[in-house]
Scaffold this motif. Sequence first.
Motif, short mmCIF file in Angstrom:
data_model
loop_
_atom_site.label_atom_id
_atom_site.label_comp_id
_atom_site.label_asym_id
_atom_site.label_seq_id
_atom_site.Cartn_x
_atom_site.Cartn_y
_atom_site.Cartn_z
N THR A 1 42.01 -35.11 17.59
CA THR A 1 42.86 -33.95 17.86
C THR A 1 42.07 -32.68 18.10
O THR A 1 42.54 -31.77 18.76
CB THR A 1 43.86 -33.71 16.71
OG1 THR A 1 43.14 -33.53 15.49
CG2 THR A 1 44.85 -34.86 16.59
N THR A 2 40.85 -32.60 17.58
CA THR A 2 40.04 -31.40 17.74
C THR A 2 39.18 -31.47 19.00
O THR A 2 39.15 -30.55 19.80
CB THR A 2 39.13 -31.18 16.52
OG1 THR A 2 39.94 -31.12 15.36
CG2 THR A 2 38.36 -29.89 16.64
N TYR A 3 38.46 -32.58 19.16
CA TYR A 3 37.47 -32.68 20.23
C TYR A 3 37.89 -33.59 21.37
O TYR A 3 37.28 -33.56 22.43
CB TYR A 3 36.13 -33.19 19.67
CG TYR A 3 35.64 -32.41 18.49
CD1 TYR A 3 35.32 -31.06 18.60
CD2 TYR A 3 35.52 -33.01 17.24
CE1 TYR A 3 34.88 -30.34 17.51
CE2 TYR A 3 35.07 -32.29 16.15
CZ TYR A 3 34.75 -30.96 16.29
OH TYR A 3 34.32 -30.26 15.20
N GLY A 4 38.86 -34.44 21.17
CA GLY A 4 39.27 -35.38 22.20
C GLY A 4 38.51 -36.69 22.16
O GLY A 4 38.86 -37.63 22.85
N SER A 5 37.46 -36.76 21.39
CA SER A 5 36.71 -38.00 21.20
C SER A 5 36.21 -38.03 19.76
O SER A 5 36.29 -37.03 19.05
CB SER A 5 35.54 -38.08 22.17
OG SER A 5 34.61 -37.05 21.91
N ALA A 6 35.70 -39.18 19.36
CA ALA A 6 35.30 -39.34 17.97
C ALA A 6 33.78 -39.43 17.85
O ALA A 6 33.11 -39.98 18.71
CB ALA A 6 35.94 -40.59 17.40
N TRP A 7 33.27 -38.91 16.76
CA TRP A 7 31.87 -39.06 16.41
C TRP A 7 31.83 -40.09 15.29
O TRP A 7 31.97 -39.77 14.11
CB TRP A 7 31.29 -37.73 15.97
CG TRP A 7 29.81 -37.68 15.96
CD1 TRP A 7 28.94 -38.72 15.91
CD2 TRP A 7 29.00 -36.50 16.00
NE1 TRP A 7 27.65 -38.28 15.91
CE2 TRP A 7 27.66 -36.91 15.97
CE3 TRP A 7 29.28 -35.15 16.05
CZ2 TRP A 7 26.61 -36.01 15.99
CZ3 TRP A 7 28.23 -34.26 16.07
CH2 TRP A 7 26.91 -34.69 16.05
N TRP A 8 31.62 -41.36 15.66
CA TRP A 8 31.84 -42.48 14.77
C TRP A 8 30.88 -42.51 13.59
O TRP A 8 31.24 -43.03 12.52
CB TRP A 8 31.78 -43.80 15.55
CG TRP A 8 32.94 -43.90 16.48
CD1 TRP A 8 32.92 -43.77 17.83
CD2 TRP A 8 34.32 -44.10 16.13
NE1 TRP A 8 34.19 -43.88 18.34
CE2 TRP A 8 35.06 -44.09 17.32
CE3 TRP A 8 34.98 -44.28 14.92
CZ2 TRP A 8 36.44 -44.26 17.33
CZ3 TRP A 8 36.36 -44.45 14.94
CH2 TRP A 8 37.07 -44.43 16.14
N THR A 9 29.69 -41.96 13.71
CA THR A 9 28.78 -41.97 12.56
C THR A 9 29.30 -41.08 11.44
O THR A 9 29.23 -41.45 10.27
CB THR A 9 27.37 -41.52 12.98
OG1 THR A 9 27.45 -40.28 13.68
CG2 THR A 9 26.71 -42.56 13.88
#
Length: 146
Positions: free
Chosen positions: A112-120
């Motif tokens: 919701t914030t960035y549009g993609s995920a930082w999985w680490t």
Amino acid sequence: MRTIITDAIIAVDNILGSTSKVAWKNEEKIDFTEYFDYWRKMKKELSIKDIVAIGIGAAVFVILFRFIAIPSGLPNTEIQIAYGFLALMGALFGPIPAALIGFIGHTIKDFTTYGSAWWTWIACSGLIGLAFGFVGKKFKLEEGIL
């Protein structure tokens, strides 16, 4: 028109309906017995209270993570209140619900914030929730003992 999802649903239905819990893939026999035994055990361990706590906890985690933070004075660095909430949920509900709250909540926040995920970082939130849950089990909060 059959799709990949339809084929997957049919395959799972065939596996769950069979007594041997065996599937065939490219002429190779695959045994799913250990997999189903693990999830059957997990299903018994998670109560309705835990599942509701995961849903509500993830929602509160997202709100706290996204909107409530203490500025630290360093550029792009904040003190997150959400991890204190995650520790509370870990102490109350245990390691598995806390890990899922951290993982799901951080995933929703990133999308919701960035549009993609930082999985680490998402995996770290889940692992921190797991650790909070194991440490929190040493306290007897339901009995009122710290």
